[in-house]
Write a protein that holds these residues in place. Structure first.
Motif, PDB file in Angstrom:
ATOM      1  N   ARG A   4      -2.650  89.180 -10.207  1.00 42.25           N
ATOM      2  CA  ARG A   4      -2.613  88.303 -11.379  1.00 42.25           C
ATOM      3  C   ARG A   4      -1.262  88.382 -12.081  1.00 42.25           C
ATOM      4  N   MET A   5      -0.731  89.596 -12.192  1.00 40.70           N
ATOM      5  CA  MET A   5       0.563  89.771 -12.839  1.00 40.70           C
ATOM      6  C   MET A   5       1.661  89.090 -12.029  1.00 40.70           C
ATOM      7  N   TYR A   6       1.583  89.220 -10.706  1.00 41.46           N
ATOM      8  CA  TYR A   6       2.561  88.575  -9.834  1.00 41.46           C
ATOM      9  C   TYR A   6       2.492  87.058  -9.977  1.00 41.46           C
ATOM     10  N   GLU A   7       1.269  86.520 -10.011  1.00 46.59           N
ATOM     11  CA  GLU A   7       1.116  85.068 -10.148  1.00 46.59           C
ATOM     12  C   GLU A   7       1.666  84.584 -11.483  1.00 46.59           C
ATOM     13  N   ALA A   8       1.393  85.306 -12.557  1.00 41.85           N
ATOM     14  CA  ALA A   8       1.890  84.910 -13.873  1.00 41.85           C
ATOM     15  C   ALA A   8       3.412  84.979 -13.920  1.00 41.85           C
TER      16      ALA A   8
END
Length: 51
Positions: A4-8
């Motif tokens: 999720r952090m990578y996508e954001a």
């Protein structure tokens, strides 16, 4: 959580680039009426999105 952090982070990084490309290329594409070029661009974007 990391995904999720990578996508954001990816979205935050690519959003200004997408805005800049839209401002640069949209008037050119609208003025030239080169529909096959526009279709090729969308096809390329869809291919890279699925990587």
């Amino acid at each position: 959580m990391k995904k999720r952090m990578y996508e954001a982070l990816r979205i935050m990084t690519l959003s200004p680039i997408a805005l800049l490309l839209t401002i640069l290329f949209l008037p050119i594409l609208l003025a030239t009426d080169n529909i096959p070029l526009l279709q090729q661009m969308f096809d390329y974007l869809n291919q890279t999105k699925n990587l």
